[in-house]
Scaffold this motif. Structure first.
Motif, short mmCIF file in Angstrom:
data_model
loop_
_atom_site.label_atom_id
_atom_site.label_comp_id
_atom_site.label_asym_id
_atom_site.label_seq_id
_atom_site.Cartn_x
_atom_site.Cartn_y
_atom_site.Cartn_z
N PHE A 66 0.84 -1.19 0.00
CA PHE A 66 0.00 0.00 0.00
C PHE A 66 0.88 1.25 0.00
CE2 PHE A 66 -2.51 3.28 2.13
CZ PHE A 66 -3.73 3.17 1.50
N TYR A 67 1.87 1.26 0.87
CA TYR A 67 2.77 2.40 0.97
C TYR A 67 3.57 2.58 -0.32
CZ TYR A 67 6.12 5.68 3.01
OH TYR A 67 6.87 6.80 3.27
N ALA A 68 4.01 1.47 -0.90
CA ALA A 68 4.81 1.55 -2.13
C ALA A 68 3.98 2.09 -3.30
CB ALA A 68 5.35 0.17 -2.48
N GLY B 54 2.28 5.80 -1.57
CA GLY B 54 3.24 6.70 -0.95
C GLY B 54 2.67 7.61 0.12
N VAL B 55 1.63 7.16 0.78
CA VAL B 55 1.04 7.98 1.85
C VAL B 55 1.09 7.20 3.16
CG1 VAL B 55 -0.48 9.25 0.32
CG2 VAL B 55 -1.29 7.16 1.37
N GLY B 56 1.00 7.94 4.23
CA GLY B 56 1.01 7.31 5.55
C GLY B 56 2.28 7.62 6.29
N ALA B 57 2.22 7.39 7.57
CA ALA B 57 3.36 7.68 8.43
C ALA B 57 4.38 6.55 8.40
CB ALA B 57 2.87 7.93 9.86
N SER B 58 3.94 5.38 7.98
CA SER B 58 4.81 4.21 8.06
C SER B 58 4.45 3.23 6.95
CB SER B 58 4.61 3.54 9.42
OG SER B 58 5.21 2.28 9.46
N ASP B 59 5.43 2.39 6.60
CA ASP B 59 5.13 1.35 5.62
C ASP B 59 4.78 0.02 6.30
OD1 ASP B 59 7.58 0.52 6.55
OD2 ASP B 59 8.44 0.16 4.57
#
Length: 68
Positions: A5-7, A10-15
């Protein structure tokens, strides 16, 4: 899954975790992206409709030149 999801977004505080705040933002970005695609398709359709009218006029002119 959180890393994917992060990859992708690219949002959020953490991967390592998906915040409850992230999905609505992602949905909004997806909607905006889809809206852009729809607008592009509308422009393409308008261009093709004009091209059809022009081709029909050319065909009618050519048909008018044919001997009976």
């Amino acid at each position: 899954m959180a890393q994917d999801f992060y990859a992708v977004f690219g949002v959020g505080a953490s991967d390592t975790r998906i915040s409850t705040i992230d999905p609505p933002g992602i949905a909004l970005a997806a909607i905006q992206g889809l809206y852009e695609k729809v607008e592009e398709k509308e422009v393409q359709i308008e261009r093709q409709e004009k091209q059809i009218v022009d081709l029909q006029a050319c065909l009618a002119a050519l048909e008018g030149r044919l001997p009976d």
